[in-house]
Design an enzyme around this catalytic site. Structure first.
Site, PDB file in Angstrom:
ATOM      1  N   ASN A  80       0.881  -1.169   0.000  1.00  0.00           N
ATOM      2  CA  ASN A  80       0.000   0.000   0.000  1.00  0.00           C
ATOM      3  C   ASN A  80       0.917   1.217   0.000  1.00  0.00           C
ATOM      4  O   ASN A  80       1.490   1.572   1.024  1.00  0.00           O
ATOM      5  CB  ASN A  80      -0.885  -0.052   1.254  1.00  0.00           C
TER       6      ASN A  80
ATOM      7  N   ARG B 180      -2.649  -2.044  -3.398  1.00  0.00           N
ATOM      8  CA  ARG B 180      -3.835  -1.213  -3.237  1.00  0.00           C
ATOM      9  C   ARG B 180      -3.716  -0.068  -4.248  1.00  0.00           C
ATOM     10  O   ARG B 180      -2.724   0.664  -4.245  1.00  0.00           O
ATOM     11  CB  ARG B 180      -3.863  -0.647  -1.835  1.00  0.00           C
TER      12      ARG B 180
ATOM     13  N   HIS C  70     -12.543   3.407   0.175  1.00  0.00           N
ATOM     14  CA  HIS C  70     -12.479   2.438   1.282  1.00  0.00           C
ATOM     15  C   HIS C  70     -13.146   1.114   0.886  1.00  0.00           C
ATOM     16  O   HIS C  70     -13.593   0.345   1.739  1.00  0.00           O
ATOM     17  CB  HIS C  70     -13.165   2.967   2.567  1.00  0.00           C
TER      18      HIS C  70
ATOM     19  N   ARG D 156      -9.630  16.405   6.495  1.00  0.00           N
ATOM     20  CA  ARG D 156     -10.467  16.706   5.307  1.00  0.00           C
ATOM     21  C   ARG D 156     -11.840  17.211   5.745  1.00  0.00           C
ATOM     22  O   ARG D 156     -12.381  16.732   6.738  1.00  0.00           O
ATOM     23  CB  ARG D 156     -10.641  15.447   4.446  1.00  0.00           C
TER      24      ARG D 156
ATOM     25  N   GLU E 108      -7.872  -4.734   5.291  1.00  0.00           N
ATOM     26  CA  GLU E 108      -7.766  -4.477   3.844  1.00  0.00           C
ATOM     27  C   GLU E 108      -6.638  -5.292   3.217  1.00  0.00           C
ATOM     28  O   GLU E 108      -6.727  -5.725   2.073  1.00  0.00           O
ATOM     29  CB  GLU E 108      -7.518  -2.978   3.609  1.00  0.00           C
TER      30      GLU E 108
END
Ligand code: ADP
Length: 395
Positions: free
Chosen positions: A9, A93, A181, A241, A379
């Protein structure tokens, strides 16, 4: 000796990695870690599956490794660690699969060129995701590499959930809601049948609450709607964010404050959310510990936005059977889970405060009409599973 699958990732300044070993039908975690500060003061850390430190190295300030140098270091480390195990494939990813890629796929140089075209859709993430892929294609062309997309799980959403009410020619350029996600949600959807078969076949809302935060409505294992849209800045307020923002605000910032695209990007991605509202920290732990009213307000806004989105996603599902909390805040903060569950009382959620405080998996009472669960996300395992599935087609 078994085959090993490496999961990578790659972020803007970090490389996270995990290795899984094939053990029959299962994938067993073997080791994992990260390289951080690739362009400033690199630091490498790795642990085995039991959590023992098996690698720790720090480079002097200014001795940048970059993604290439970082990957080289990782390759040397893995050669030592894997011993007689064979590295069979690498899963990556990749944040954006655009309109075309609704499933993981085997990478070749044409695919990389296609994925490169999606950089404008995710300029902060996609280029970094592609760096290790390119390097491995050059240096280990025979090694199968698989791209797993954060958008893919959401491509099953109905057309209305993916559309903005913009003119068709803009929509046709790919300006639509993608959602992110997806690997986390896909993992949760795969884990839910083991603990709540009814919800797995029914309607659930999964709350992925980490530094990046989003929510996803899942019906019978498929994504139906999500809070993130064209980019990962939409939806909930996050660590830094802003989340959902009236587009008129952007016009105001341009016209009145003379901000250009880069300045607005910095504002909405790095200076807003929990950090911007509190002026203290992007870290939920720090805000929950603080006595400053601004920290309390940032947390309140976070909960309020989640509560509003619960209503919206429950409407998209036409009802609700389960809530599932995951990621850093969702897995570890009983206080946030409690506040969210209380705000979801009207949806039939009855919190079991003792189970929640004790960190149990089921946090709703046995009589609760709607169940509430905590499921740690994984993940990396999802990427490893996809990679193994594609590898199997080559064997
Ligand atoms: P990322 O999106 O970077 O993968 P994580 O999923 O690790 O992030 O989540 C990081 C967030 O989880 C931070 O805001 C952190 O404060 C929060 N967090 C972790 N543990 C706790 C805890 N015990 N209580 C409250 N928040 C926590």
């Amino acid at each position: 000796m078994s085959d090993a699958i490496l999961v990578i990732n790659a972020g803007s300044s970090s490389l996270k990695f995990s290795v899984f070993l094939e053990a029959g039908a299962a994938l067993e975690p073997c080791l994992g870690g990260q390289l951080e500060g690739l362009y400033t003061a690199p630091r490498f850390k790795a642990k085995d599956a039991a959590g023992n430190v098996i690698g720790d190295k720090q480079w002097p300030e200014g001795e940048a490794l970059g993604h290439d140098g970082g990957l080289m270091h990782l390759a040397g480390f893995l050669r030592e660690q894997l011993g007689d195990h064979t590295l069979a494939a690498v899963g990556h990813r990749v944040v954006h699969g655009g309109l075309d890629y609704a499933a993981p796929l085997l990478i070749n140089s044409e695919i990389v060129a296609q994925l490169d075209k999606l950089v404008p859709l995710a300029p902060l993430h996609q280029p970094n995701n592609l760096k290790p892929i390119r390097l491995l294609l050059q240096n280990r062309p025979e090694l199968p590499q698989v791209a797993c997309f954060d958008t893919a799980f959401h491509r099953a959403q109905p057309a209305v959930a993916q559309a903005f009410a913009l003119p068709a020619e803009i929509t046709d350029r790919g300006v639509r809601r993608y959602g992110f996600h997806g690997l986390s949600y896909e993992y949760i959807a795969s884990a839910l049948p083991e603990i709540d078969m009814q919800a797995a076949h029914g309607r659930s809302i999964v709350l992925h609450l980490g530094n990046g935060a989003s929510m996803c409505a899942i019906a019978n294992g498929q994504s139906v709607a999500s809070t993130m849209g064209f980019t990962a800045v939409d939806g909930l307020p996050m660590g830094t964010r802003c989340g959902n923002l009236d587009p008129g605000v952007v016009l105001y910032l341009m016209d009145e404050l003379k901000m250009d695209a880069r300045a607005i990007e910095k504002l909405i991605y790095q200076q807003s959310g929990l950090l911007g509202v509190s002026g203290i920290s992007s870290d939920m732990r720090a805000l929950l510990e603080s006595t400053d009213p601004k920290a309390a307000f940032a947390v309140e806004l976070f909960i309020y936005r989640i509560a509003r989105e619960l209503g919206s996603l429950a409407a998209a599902l036409g009802g609700l059977d389960a809530l599932v909390f995951t990621a850093g805040i969702g897995e570890h903060s009983a206080a946030i889970r409690e506040r969210v569950c209380r705000a979801a009382a009207w949806l039939g959620v009855e919190l079991d405060a003792t189970a929640n405080a004790a960190g149990q998996s089921r946090i709703s009472t046995p009589g609760s009409k709607t169940a509430a669960w905590v499921i740690p996300t994984n993940e990396e395992l999802m990427i490893a599973r996809h990679t193994r599935n594609i590898l199997d087609t080559l064997r």
